[in-house]
Write an enzyme that holds these catalytic residues in place. Structure first.
Site, PDB file in Angstrom:
ATOM      1  N   GLY A 158       0.742  -1.131  -0.049  1.00  0.00           N
ATOM      2  CA  GLY A 158      -0.077  -0.042   0.077  1.00  0.00           C
ATOM      3  C   GLY A 158       0.918   1.288  -0.103  1.00  0.00           C
ATOM      4  O   GLY A 158       0.215   2.270   0.173  1.00  0.00           O
ATOM      5  N   ASN A 213       1.968   2.949  -2.731  1.00  0.00           N
ATOM      6  CA  ASN A 213       1.323   3.826  -3.567  1.00  0.00           C
ATOM      7  C   ASN A 213       0.072   4.476  -3.106  1.00  0.00           C
ATOM      8  O   ASN A 213      -0.266   5.500  -3.421  1.00  0.00           O
ATOM      9  CB  ASN A 213       0.916   3.234  -5.041  1.00  0.00           C
ATOM     10  CG  ASN A 213       2.254   3.174  -5.832  1.00  0.00           C
ATOM     11  OD1 ASN A 213       2.853   4.147  -6.410  1.00  0.00           O
ATOM     12  ND2 ASN A 213       3.106   1.784  -6.003  1.00  0.00           N
ATOM     13  N   HIS A 229       2.511   0.135 -13.281  1.00  0.00           N
ATOM     14  CA  HIS A 229       3.265  -1.374 -13.369  1.00  0.00           C
ATOM     15  C   HIS A 229       4.958  -0.905 -13.302  1.00  0.00           C
ATOM     16  O   HIS A 229       5.071   0.195 -13.831  1.00  0.00           O
ATOM     17  CB  HIS A 229       3.152  -1.627 -14.766  1.00  0.00           C
ATOM     18  CG  HIS A 229       3.658  -3.137 -15.119  1.00  0.00           C
ATOM     19  ND1 HIS A 229       3.604  -4.186 -13.998  1.00  0.00           N
ATOM     20  CD2 HIS A 229       4.908  -3.328 -15.871  1.00  0.00           C
ATOM     21  CE1 HIS A 229       4.543  -5.315 -14.619  1.00  0.00           C
ATOM     22  NE2 HIS A 229       5.245  -4.655 -15.519  1.00  0.00           N
ATOM     23  N   GLU A 253       7.335   5.718  -9.074  1.00  0.00           N
ATOM     24  CA  GLU A 253       5.814   5.248  -8.861  1.00  0.00           C
ATOM     25  C   GLU A 253       5.339   6.456  -8.094  1.00  0.00           C
ATOM     26  O   GLU A 253       4.374   6.877  -8.464  1.00  0.00           O
ATOM     27  CB  GLU A 253       5.626   3.917  -8.540  1.00  0.00           C
ATOM     28  CG  GLU A 253       6.213   3.058  -9.271  1.00  0.00           C
ATOM     29  CD  GLU A 253       5.919   1.512  -8.510  1.00  0.00           C
ATOM     30  OE1 GLU A 253       4.721   1.419  -8.179  1.00  0.00           O
ATOM     31  OE2 GLU A 253       6.669   0.651  -8.538  1.00  0.00           O
TER      32      GLU A 253
HETATM   33  C1  GRF Z   1       4.416  -1.429  -7.137  1.00  0.00           C
HETATM   34  O1  GRF Z   1       5.611  -1.615  -7.434  1.00  0.00           O
HETATM   35  C2  GRF Z   1       3.464  -1.270  -8.365  1.00  0.00           C
HETATM   36  O2  GRF Z   1       4.035  -0.824  -9.611  1.00  0.00           O
HETATM   37  C3  GRF Z   1       3.137  -2.780  -8.722  1.00  0.00           C
HETATM   38  O3  GRF Z   1       2.840  -3.404  -7.441  1.00  0.00           O
HETATM   39  C4  GRF Z   1       3.611  -2.573  -6.502  1.00  0.00           C
HETATM   40  C5  GRF Z   1       2.889  -2.202  -5.393  1.00  0.00           C
HETATM   41  O4  GRF Z   1       3.315  -1.464  -4.207  1.00  0.00           O
HETATM   42  N1  GRF Z   1       1.810  -2.775  -9.534  1.00  0.00           N
HETATM   43  P1  GRF Z   1       2.485  -0.828  -3.265  1.00  0.00           P
HETATM   44  O5  GRF Z   1       1.457  -1.837  -2.577  1.00  0.00           O
HETATM   45  O6  GRF Z   1       1.821   0.486  -3.599  1.00  0.00           O
HETATM   46  O7  GRF Z   1       3.804  -0.474  -2.051  1.00  0.00           O
END
Ligand code: GRF
Length: 203
Positions: free
Chosen positions: A15, A17, A112, A177
């Site tokens: 989580g 992001n 991604h 990201e």
């Molecule tokens: C990230 O690297 C995203 O790009 C991929 O899954 C990971 C999720 O990380 N789809 P988080 O749960 O947001 O820390």
């Protein structure tokens, strides 16, 4: 004032992001928006606790022996009940059913950790290291029925440095990201774009 854009964030794990999106809303990087609901397909996803700490409604919807379509129907219902206008996948490790995709036309985004179309699927950072690319990064794209395939909204590049391992490259990409996803969401929410073939173009 009630925010115009209501985000639904789907997670399966950490989580980070999700936290970056919440902060971007707080700081105005994503204007006029709120995260209305966080859904996880895993009960033990640490991101659920992050959401609750921020007082965002958060819920796990697990398969419980149901088919993907049945489970997705519950996702769709919860998101619609919460008035969600944009669905943001943030580490959601499951392919969406066609019904889900059709329920939110041009309104589901994913991030991604590679420069698509290179290295779709699992362990994108390890794939990039194995291949020997000198630049990798992350991609925000609309979600369609194929894995990591929909129209690209934004990409951010990072160098692959000598001596990188999966952990160091993943950390560098993750920092990118956390910058890119909020900016891409703000761009999509601002409107003034259309999709031509595979390209997102300004009106
Ligand atoms: C990230 O690297 C995203 O790009 C991929 O899954 C990971 C999720 O990380 N789809 P988080 O749960 O947001 O820390």
């Amino acid at each position: 004032m009630i925010p115009r854009h209501r985000l639904g964030v789907l997670i399966s794990g950490r989580g980070s992001n999700l936290l970056a999106l919440a902060e971007a809303i707080d700081t105005g990087v994503i204007p006029d928006a709120v995260i209305s609901l966080v859904l996880s397909n895993k009960e033990d996803a640490p991101g659920l606790a992050h959401a609750r700490a921020l007082e965002i409604p958060a819920l796990a919807i697990t398969a419980r022996g149901r088919s993907r379509a049945e489970q997705d129907r519950e996702f769709i219902q919860r998101l619609q009940e919460s008035g969600v206008t944009l669905v943001c996948l943030a580490g959601y490790m499951r392919l969406l059913s066609p019904e889900f995709i059709h329920a939110f036309p041009q309104a589901i985004l994913n991030i991604h950790p590679s420069l698509l179309p290179a290295f779709p699927g699992l362990d994108a950072q390890a794939q990039a290291l194995r291949y020997g690319v000198r630049t990798s990064g992350c991609t925000v794209h609309f979600v369609d029925e194929q894995l990591d395939h929909g129209v690209i909204v934004a990409q951010g590049a990072v160098p692959v440095l000598p001596g990188d391992d999966e952990a160091s490259l993943s950390a560098r990409i993750l920092a990118q990201e956390h910058r890119l996803y909020p900016q891409a969401i703000a761009e999509v929410l601002a409107g003034g774009w259309r999709i031509e073939g595979r390209r997102l173009v300004s009106r």
